[in-house]
Design an enzyme around this catalytic site. Structure first.
Site, mmCIF file in Angstrom:
data_model
loop_
_atom_site.group_PDB
_atom_site.id
_atom_site.type_symbol
_atom_site.label_atom_id
_atom_site.label_comp_id
_atom_site.label_asym_id
_atom_site.label_seq_id
_atom_site.Cartn_x
_atom_site.Cartn_y
_atom_site.Cartn_z
ATOM 1 C CB ILE A 112 76.806 68.611 50.572
ATOM 2 C CG1 ILE A 112 76.940 67.375 49.807
ATOM 3 C CG2 ILE A 112 77.721 69.124 51.399
ATOM 4 C CD1 ILE A 112 78.276 67.150 48.972
ATOM 5 C CB CYS A 113 76.018 64.835 53.206
ATOM 6 S SG CYS A 113 75.937 63.248 53.686
ATOM 7 C CG HIS A 114 73.383 63.743 57.453
ATOM 8 N ND1 HIS A 114 74.591 63.029 56.727
ATOM 9 C CD2 HIS A 114 72.501 62.780 57.971
ATOM 10 C CE1 HIS A 114 74.011 61.632 56.839
ATOM 11 N NE2 HIS A 114 72.847 61.787 57.731
ATOM 12 N N GLY A 115 73.521 68.287 55.639
ATOM 13 C CA GLY A 115 73.304 69.597 55.591
ATOM 14 C C GLY A 115 72.067 70.356 55.914
ATOM 15 C CD1 TRP A 117 67.641 66.486 59.280
ATOM 16 C CD2 TRP A 117 69.383 66.016 60.255
ATOM 17 N NE1 TRP A 117 67.451 65.133 59.877
ATOM 18 C CE2 TRP A 117 68.822 64.841 60.294
ATOM 19 C CE3 TRP A 117 70.726 65.909 60.611
ATOM 20 C CZ2 TRP A 117 69.050 63.606 60.948
ATOM 21 C CZ3 TRP A 117 71.184 64.674 61.263
ATOM 22 C CH2 TRP A 117 70.309 63.537 61.419
#
Length: 184
Positions: A112-115, A117
């Protein structure tokens, strides 16, 4: 409490800078569905959490270092966000290898979100339909992913979500996607 994840063991991989709600809410949803959840990190001890990347939000005790864990021990993996957290994970070969091996295993991996990356660094985003926080979508595209702007994107064993505002949908999706893995 439902039992659809009874007997499942789920790993959450996070480092200092993890967005507090992106670790807490998925962990609670998994535990409420009967799963055992273990927090892995780059080192033993505890990790520092954040609210909105900038505000200190306490700590989480780490169950063990990711270098001491193996994919075979777990039925699923969660990669919470926060900007600093996945940036630290991307620099650690044990963490990157763990994520790569998990995705290749076919077991469910949720970010989730920046995960996501960390999915890019692991080289497993190519050809996959993913969503994320808007600021890393170019990175996902450059890594060969098809990027969508949806609450939750499910592509095979990858489940991704955009931001903390999508946590209710993300939590429902992870419980649903992690449940079938034990029946197979």
């Amino acid at each position: 409490m439902s039992n659809e994840l009874q007997g499942k063991k789920i790993a959450i991989l996070a480092a200092d800078g993890v967005e507090k709600v992106e670790l807490e809410q998925p962990r609670a949803a998994l535990q409420e569905a009967g799963a055992q959840v273990e927090l892995l990190s780059l080192k033993d001890g505890e990790i520092q959490a954040r609210n909105h990347d900038l505000e200190p939000a306490g700590t989480f005790p780490v169950d063990r270092a990711v270098s001491d864990a193996s994919v075979g021990e777990f039925d699923g993996l969660i990669l919470p966000g926060g900007t600093v957290n996945p940036d630290k994970l991307r620099l650690d070969e044990a963490a990157v290898s763990f994520v790569r091996d998990f995705v290749v295993s076919g077991k469910p991996v949720a970010a989730i979100c920046h995960g996501p990356w960390t999915l890019v660094e692991a080289g497993v985003a190519v050809g996959r339909t993913l969503t994320s926080y808007p600021s890393i979508r170019t990175d996902l595209r450059n890594a060969g992913a098809h990027v969508v702007d949806e609450e939750v994107a499910v592509d095979g064993n990858l489940i991704t979500s955009r931001s903390p505002s999508d946590l209710p949908a993300f939590c429902r999706a992870i419980v649903k996607q992690f449940a079938p893995a034990a029946t197979g």
